[in-house]
Design an enzyme around this catalytic site. Structure first.
Site, mmCIF file in Angstrom:
data_model
loop_
_atom_site.group_PDB
_atom_site.id
_atom_site.type_symbol
_atom_site.label_atom_id
_atom_site.label_comp_id
_atom_site.label_asym_id
_atom_site.label_seq_id
_atom_site.Cartn_x
_atom_site.Cartn_y
_atom_site.Cartn_z
ATOM 1 N N ASN A 147 0.818 -1.218 0.000
ATOM 2 C CA ASN A 147 0.000 0.000 0.000
ATOM 3 C C ASN A 147 0.854 1.270 0.000
ATOM 4 O OD1 ASN A 147 0.926 -0.088 2.609
ATOM 5 N ND2 ASN A 147 -1.044 -0.593 3.531
ATOM 6 N N ARG A 285 3.003 7.106 11.387
ATOM 7 C CA ARG A 285 2.445 6.558 12.621
ATOM 8 C C ARG A 285 2.190 7.709 13.588
ATOM 9 N NH1 ARG A 285 1.090 2.914 10.138
ATOM 10 N NH2 ARG A 285 1.631 0.726 10.339
ATOM 11 N N GLN A 314 -4.902 3.192 18.419
ATOM 12 C CA GLN A 314 -6.029 3.145 17.490
ATOM 13 C C GLN A 314 -6.997 2.058 17.904
ATOM 14 O OE1 GLN A 314 -3.751 4.812 13.504
ATOM 15 N NE2 GLN A 314 -4.635 2.801 13.432
ATOM 16 N N HIS A 333 -7.568 5.813 10.056
ATOM 17 C CA HIS A 333 -6.413 5.207 9.364
ATOM 18 C C HIS A 333 -6.897 4.462 8.109
ATOM 19 C CE1 HIS A 333 -2.383 2.909 10.066
ATOM 20 N NE2 HIS A 333 -2.556 3.252 8.806
HETATM 21 P P1 NDP Z 1 10.283 1.982 3.877
HETATM 22 O O1 NDP Z 1 10.980 1.056 4.776
HETATM 23 O O2 NDP Z 1 10.369 1.760 2.404
HETATM 24 O O3 NDP Z 1 10.769 3.462 4.134
HETATM 25 C C1 NDP Z 1 10.983 3.987 5.379
HETATM 26 C C2 NDP Z 1 12.184 4.887 5.279
HETATM 27 O O4 NDP Z 1 12.339 5.586 6.517
HETATM 28 C C3 NDP Z 1 13.450 4.113 5.007
HETATM 29 O O5 NDP Z 1 14.030 4.615 3.842
HETATM 30 C C4 NDP Z 1 14.279 4.394 6.249
HETATM 31 O O6 NDP Z 1 15.616 4.659 5.974
HETATM 32 C C5 NDP Z 1 13.720 5.704 6.740
HETATM 33 N N1 NDP Z 1 14.023 5.930 8.138
HETATM 34 C C6 NDP Z 1 13.932 5.057 9.170
HETATM 35 N N2 NDP Z 1 14.278 5.665 10.302
HETATM 36 C C7 NDP Z 1 14.609 6.933 9.982
HETATM 37 C C8 NDP Z 1 15.046 8.034 10.729
HETATM 38 N N3 NDP Z 1 15.233 7.939 12.051
HETATM 39 N N4 NDP Z 1 15.291 9.205 10.081
HETATM 40 C C9 NDP Z 1 15.122 9.296 8.742
HETATM 41 N N5 NDP Z 1 14.697 8.261 7.977
HETATM 42 C C10 NDP Z 1 14.450 7.098 8.601
HETATM 43 O O7 NDP Z 1 8.766 1.992 4.346
HETATM 44 P P2 NDP Z 1 7.507 2.582 3.597
HETATM 45 O O8 NDP Z 1 7.886 3.826 2.911
HETATM 46 O O9 NDP Z 1 6.789 1.535 2.824
HETATM 47 O O10 NDP Z 1 6.576 2.877 4.853
HETATM 48 C C11 NDP Z 1 6.998 3.805 5.869
HETATM 49 C C12 NDP Z 1 6.042 3.746 7.032
HETATM 50 O O11 NDP Z 1 4.776 4.276 6.630
HETATM 51 C C13 NDP Z 1 5.720 2.338 7.534
HETATM 52 O O12 NDP Z 1 6.691 1.844 8.396
HETATM 53 C C14 NDP Z 1 4.411 2.554 8.222
HETATM 54 O O13 NDP Z 1 4.622 2.954 9.551
HETATM 55 C C15 NDP Z 1 3.789 3.708 7.453
HETATM 56 N N6 NDP Z 1 2.679 3.237 6.614
HETATM 57 C C16 NDP Z 1 1.453 3.804 6.790
HETATM 58 C C17 NDP Z 1 0.378 3.354 6.089
HETATM 59 C C18 NDP Z 1 -0.974 3.973 6.236
HETATM 60 O O14 NDP Z 1 -1.963 3.348 5.882
HETATM 61 N N7 NDP Z 1 -1.064 5.194 6.737
HETATM 62 C C19 NDP Z 1 0.498 2.235 5.138
HETATM 63 C C20 NDP Z 1 1.858 1.797 4.940
HETATM 64 C C21 NDP Z 1 2.886 2.258 5.692
HETATM 65 P P3 NDP Z 1 16.684 3.572 5.712
HETATM 66 O O15 NDP Z 1 16.277 2.901 4.462
HETATM 67 O O16 NDP Z 1 17.888 4.410 5.536
HETATM 68 O O17 NDP Z 1 16.672 2.711 6.929
#
Ligand code: NDP
Length: 403
Positions: A147, A285, A314, A333
């Site tokens: 998603n 989140r 939630q 959500h």
């Molecule tokens: P990804 O893992 O592809 O991307 C998350 C990114 O965040 C990674 O590139 C990671 O970096 C980076 N990151 C982690 N920690 C930090 C930090 N402290 N500072 C800066 N960057 C950081 O996940 P997605 O993009 O698919 O999803 C992200 C989040 O979105 C999910 O974990 C979930 O919580 C949320 N989500 C919400 C949904 C909704 O319905 N609202 C649905 C799907 C997801 P690196 O690669 O360098 O570790």
């Protein structure tokens, strides 16, 4: 035979749909980075059906019961008297969704003596105490990418809704008004603004790609920098800290997982570093933001708007400050559970279960925890620890709502 307990959100108040407004959903071949779509041996649902609610059962009943497993589906997830807590005791597998999370705290994991696999029907397994899962050797898997594009579309929608003041303008129409000045006194063009993402993974990068078309100046901050090629292609400015990016940005979108490093990252002090009149979008989140700090910044006018679809816990309390704060664009959500996304995550859950029962490896893209450690996607994007504390507050919502 295994026992699978699946926690899903309630059916619509008017009952489970018997028809839909569209006859089909587009068939996608691959995700943007080339990752293949969920590939179970078969599915027992029609893509486009409501699968994420209790009667939808993620389309899994025929498959699981046909194999002789016990399959329990419930929405009753909170508090010690809940069906989830009762059924968890001898469950081998738990399936839950971030939209209606069955919090798997350390205490619940301790009670679930048979639990071996926790599947997130979606993305984001922060509702599981990952440290406790590691300690108990429980595998945690989610349906990576299912998603991500859905959420990136929601982000663009929410940015435009806030910057252009869409929601109050819509309300004037519903109220029978034609109050143009009231509508536009807070309405701007996005064009030319500085827009940044905290986290440029699947969702963050997809949001940046979509925002490029608006002729904005794009920024990002990340733990691992993107390739120079992508930076050049999208005209991105990289920041080595969140603070450096916040000083410049008119719009900030949060796209990191919730893990101990990001819990309450946007507290009073961090929000104070944002520009006056900035907009903050959080579809990642709820717990990444301090709820009271966000509400105060909107009341004081320091932030011009806040929007998102994620809360903590939630469902949130009826008197959660984000329901009543000014200039917000909150939804429940929902961004990652469009009917389109449901078809992908239901198929992904089935793929994970097929692998599990056939004792085949689950693809590493889907793994968060395995063999006592963060693994696969989990090893890349999460950090060890627990962020479920406070989830017990959710039981109070049920009481207040009389549900
Ligand atoms: P990804 O893992 O592809 O991307 C998350 C990114 O965040 C990674 O590139 C990671 O970096 C980076 N990151 C982690 N920690 C930090 C930090 N402290 N500072 C800066 N960057 C950081 O996940 P997605 O993009 O698919 O999803 C992200 C989040 O979105 C999910 O974990 C979930 O919580 C949320 N989500 C919400 C949904 C909704 O319905 N609202 C649905 C799907 C997801 P690196 O690669 O360098 O570790």
């Amino acid at each position: 035979m295994s026992k699978i307990v699946c926690v899903l959100y309630d059916d619509p108040v008017d009952g489970y749909p018997t028809s839909y407004i569209r006859d089909s959903i587009p068939r996608l071949e691959r995700y943007p980075d080339g990752q293949t779509m969920p590939s179970p041996g078969a599915i027992d649902f029609k893509p486009g059906q409501l699968l994420g609610s209790v009667s939808g059962e993620l389309g899994l009943r025929k498959f699981l019961v046909g194999q002789g497993h016990k399959f329990v589906v419930t929405s009753d997830k909170d508090g010690p008297a809940s069906i989830f807590e009762r059924e968890l005791i001898d469950a081998d597998v738990v399936i839950s969704q971030p939209f209606w999370p069955a919090y798997l705290t350390k205490e619940r994991i301790a009670k679930a003596k048979n639990l071996k696999l926790a599947i997130t029907a979606g993305i984001g397994s922060d509702h599981v105490d990952l440290q406790a899962a590691m300690d108990k050797g429980i595998t945690v898997a989610e349906v990576t990418y299912c998603n991500s594009i859905s959420v990136s579309e929601h982000i663009v929608m929410m940015i435009l809704a806030l910057v252009r003041n869409y929601i109050p303008s819509y309300q004037w129409v519903v109220k029978g008004g034609w109050n143009i000045a009231d509508c536009v006194a807070r309405s701007y063009d996005l064009e030319g603004m500085q827009v940044g993402t905290v986290g440029a993974g699947r969702i963050g990068l997809a949001a940046l790609k979509r925002l490029k078309a608006f002729d904005v100046k794009l920024h990002y901050t990340e733990r691992h920098r993107l390739s120079r090629e992508i930076e050049k292609d999208l005209g991105l400015t990289y920041h080595d800290s969140v603070e450096s990016m916040l000083r410049i940005c008119d719009v900030v979108t949060i796209n990191t997982p919730l893990h101990p490093e990001t819990e309450h990252l946007f507290n009073e002090a961090m929000i104070a570093k944002m520009k006056r009149g900035a907009y903050l979008i959080n579809t990642a989140r709820g717990k990444i933001c301090d709820e009271n700090a966000v509400a105060r910044s909107l009341r004081s006018g320091h932030l011009a708007g806040y929007a998102g679809d994620v809360w903590f816990p939630q469902p949130p309390d009826k008197d959660h400050p984000w329901r009543s704060m000014p200039n917000h664009g909150m939804t429940p959500h929902i961004s990652g559970t469009s009917l389109s996304a449901q078809a992908r995550y239901a198929a992904g859950v089935r793929e994970i279960l097929e692998c599990w029962f056939a004792k085949k490896p689950i693809r590493s893209e889907y793994l968060i925890v395995e063999n006592g450690n963060l693994a696969g996607t989990g090893a890349h994007s999460y950090s060890a620890g627990n962020v479920t504390s406070g989830s017990e507050k959710v039981a109070r919502y049920k009481k207040a709502a009389g549900a």
